[in-house]
Design a protein around this motif. Sequence first.
Motif, mmCIF file in Angstrom:
data_model
loop_
_atom_site.group_PDB
_atom_site.id
_atom_site.type_symbol
_atom_site.label_atom_id
_atom_site.label_comp_id
_atom_site.label_asym_id
_atom_site.label_seq_id
_atom_site.Cartn_x
_atom_site.Cartn_y
_atom_site.Cartn_z
ATOM 1 N N MET A 46 0.825 -1.208 0.000
ATOM 2 C CA MET A 46 0.000 0.000 0.000
ATOM 3 C C MET A 46 0.862 1.263 0.000
ATOM 4 N N GLU A 47 1.917 1.228 0.789
ATOM 5 C CA GLU A 47 2.791 2.406 0.869
ATOM 6 C C GLU A 47 3.476 2.656 -0.465
ATOM 7 N N LEU A 48 3.891 1.597 -1.126
ATOM 8 C CA LEU A 48 4.518 1.766 -2.436
ATOM 9 C C LEU A 48 3.517 2.290 -3.462
ATOM 10 N N LEU A 49 2.253 1.874 -3.350
ATOM 11 C CA LEU A 49 1.224 2.344 -4.269
ATOM 12 C C LEU A 49 0.943 3.840 -4.087
ATOM 13 N N ARG A 50 1.226 4.356 -2.889
ATOM 14 C CA ARG A 50 0.988 5.778 -2.664
ATOM 15 C C ARG A 50 1.857 6.649 -3.554
ATOM 16 N N GLY A 51 2.938 6.076 -4.074
ATOM 17 C CA GLY A 51 3.811 6.838 -4.954
ATOM 18 C C GLY A 51 3.236 7.048 -6.337
ATOM 19 N N LEU A 52 2.161 6.334 -6.661
ATOM 20 C CA LEU A 52 1.520 6.510 -7.958
ATOM 21 C C LEU A 52 0.632 7.749 -7.953
ATOM 22 N N ARG A 53 0.119 8.100 -9.117
ATOM 23 C CA ARG A 53 -0.833 9.195 -9.172
ATOM 24 C C ARG A 53 -2.077 8.846 -8.354
ATOM 25 N N ARG A 54 -2.673 9.853 -7.724
ATOM 26 C CA ARG A 54 -3.750 9.608 -6.767
ATOM 27 C C ARG A 54 -4.907 8.818 -7.382
ATOM 28 N N SER A 55 -5.298 9.159 -8.622
ATOM 29 C CA SER A 55 -6.424 8.464 -9.238
ATOM 30 C C SER A 55 -6.142 6.979 -9.408
ATOM 31 N N GLU A 56 -4.905 6.638 -9.766
ATOM 32 C CA GLU A 56 -4.547 5.237 -9.928
ATOM 33 C C GLU A 56 -4.412 4.546 -8.576
ATOM 34 N N ALA A 57 -3.808 5.232 -7.627
ATOM 35 C CA ALA A 57 -3.575 4.631 -6.313
ATOM 36 C C ALA A 57 -4.884 4.298 -5.614
ATOM 37 N N ASP A 58 -5.885 5.181 -5.709
ATOM 38 C CA ASP A 58 -7.167 4.923 -5.051
ATOM 39 C C ASP A 58 -7.808 3.641 -5.577
ATOM 40 N N VAL A 59 -7.782 3.458 -6.883
ATOM 41 C CA VAL A 59 -8.387 2.274 -7.479
ATOM 42 C C VAL A 59 -7.626 1.015 -7.070
ATOM 43 N N LEU A 60 -6.308 1.082 -7.118
ATOM 44 C CA LEU A 60 -5.505 -0.087 -6.759
ATOM 45 C C LEU A 60 -5.658 -0.441 -5.285
ATOM 46 N N LEU A 61 -5.744 0.573 -4.417
ATOM 47 C CA LEU A 61 -5.941 0.307 -3.000
ATOM 48 C C LEU A 61 -7.307 -0.324 -2.753
ATOM 49 N N ALA A 62 -8.324 0.145 -3.453
ATOM 50 C CA ALA A 62 -9.655 -0.448 -3.308
ATOM 51 C C ALA A 62 -9.638 -1.918 -3.737
ATOM 52 N N ILE A 63 -8.926 -2.199 -4.827
ATOM 53 C CA ILE A 63 -8.810 -3.588 -5.288
ATOM 54 C C ILE A 63 -8.083 -4.439 -4.247
ATOM 55 N N LEU A 64 -7.029 -3.875 -3.663
ATOM 56 C CA LEU A 64 -6.271 -4.605 -2.649
ATOM 57 C C LEU A 64 -7.135 -4.895 -1.429
ATOM 58 N N PHE A 65 -7.943 -3.904 -0.986
ATOM 59 C CA PHE A 65 -8.815 -4.107 0.166
ATOM 60 C C PHE A 65 -9.821 -5.227 -0.108
ATOM 61 N N ALA A 66 -10.501 -5.116 -1.260
ATOM 62 C CA ALA A 66 -11.520 -6.119 -1.603
ATOM 63 C C ALA A 66 -10.885 -7.483 -1.825
ATOM 64 N N GLY A 67 -9.728 -7.506 -2.484
ATOM 65 C CA GLY A 67 -9.054 -8.776 -2.728
ATOM 66 C C GLY A 67 -8.606 -9.455 -1.455
ATOM 67 N N GLY A 68 -8.224 -8.659 -0.443
ATOM 68 C CA GLY A 68 -7.783 -9.243 0.821
ATOM 69 C C GLY A 68 -8.879 -10.033 1.508
ATOM 70 N N ILE A 69 -10.038 -9.421 1.672
ATOM 71 C CA ILE A 69 -11.123 -10.116 2.375
ATOM 72 C C ILE A 69 -11.717 -11.227 1.508
ATOM 73 N N ALA A 70 -11.777 -11.018 0.174
ATOM 74 C CA ALA A 70 -12.273 -12.070 -0.702
ATOM 75 C C ALA A 70 -11.337 -13.269 -0.708
ATOM 76 N N GLY A 71 -10.034 -12.993 -0.712
ATOM 77 C CA GLY A 71 -9.070 -14.087 -0.657
ATOM 78 C C GLY A 71 -9.184 -14.884 0.622
ATOM 79 N N GLY A 72 -9.442 -14.182 1.750
ATOM 80 C CA GLY A 72 -9.614 -14.886 3.014
ATOM 81 C C GLY A 72 -10.810 -15.810 3.001
ATOM 82 N N VAL A 73 -11.918 -15.345 2.437
ATOM 83 C CA VAL A 73 -13.129 -16.172 2.368
ATOM 84 C C VAL A 73 -12.901 -17.404 1.495
ATOM 85 N N VAL A 74 -12.225 -17.205 0.359
ATOM 86 C CA VAL A 74 -11.986 -18.327 -0.554
ATOM 87 C C VAL A 74 -11.032 -19.343 0.074
#
Length: 294
Positions: free
Chosen positions: A67-95
């Motif tokens: 997440m910290e490394l993603l903060r170095g990207l442009r804000r519009s890109e970082a927000d989307v990637l962070l949202a994907i990471l959040f959703a992927g984390g909990i979805a991966g746990g369920v699977v």
Amino acid sequence: MQSALVAGVLVGVMAPTVGVHLVQRRMSIIGDGIGHVALSGVALGVVAGWAPTGTAMAVAVAGAVGMELLRGLRRSEADVLLAILFAGGIAGGVVVLSWAPAGGSMNLDAYLFGAILTTTRTDLLVLSGTVAAVLAVTVGWRRALFAVSVDEECARAAGLPVVPLNLLFAATTAATVVASMRILGLLLVSALMVLPAAAAMAMARSFRGTLVAAVAIGAVVAVVGTTAAYYAGLPAGGAIVLLAVVLFAGASGAPGAHLILRRLLARGNAAVGRGRPAVGPARPGIRSQVSLLL
């Protein structure tokens, strides 16, 4: 109950020291994201037969650094990637949990919402070590972390190692979330990091005063919330967080309650720097801002 109270105080002291820096950086939501990622680590530990806390710590630290490394990207890109990471984390746990052997005794609620009343002496030893390591970073390096939070460019120009400090703080945040998950739960620990810090910022007059006030508020809500949970049969994590919400509302929304809370902390604020300018949006320079800590 004794172990639960000790654990509550430890988490109540540790979490706000991280939260003060998160709020100052406008990254309050990061704790929730790390909690989602940590769930995948818990699931991996359950399926592989390893210690869920250890695997959650490894996965959460890796996710926080990412997440910290993603903060170095442009804000519009970082927000989307962070949202994907959040959703992927909990979805991966369920699977991953779906692969666990049938008939297992895994209680996911204990990790999602906490189970402070089941705290053991071994849990306290592990938690104490984590608290010591977290405080060594958040308190011992508070000046450098505050300088980076105010203005990364100025901090870099002043010779501070901005990237290593950010990565260290990200790993520290992940350790705080995982260490607190059996106390408050992965879905609630972020609130104990942010709410005491936000309430303290409404009352304190310096960054050091904010840090002291946030720790005091965190410890109080942890003890009172745990006690209420024991005698009233309430979920401890929910009781602690709701109490923190009430204190935050009083500190920031109700003028009368605000004055009462500020007077209760007046002595502590006087000891750590009464009369200094409040921490605010103005950024006159890195040296003048860091001087608030003195």
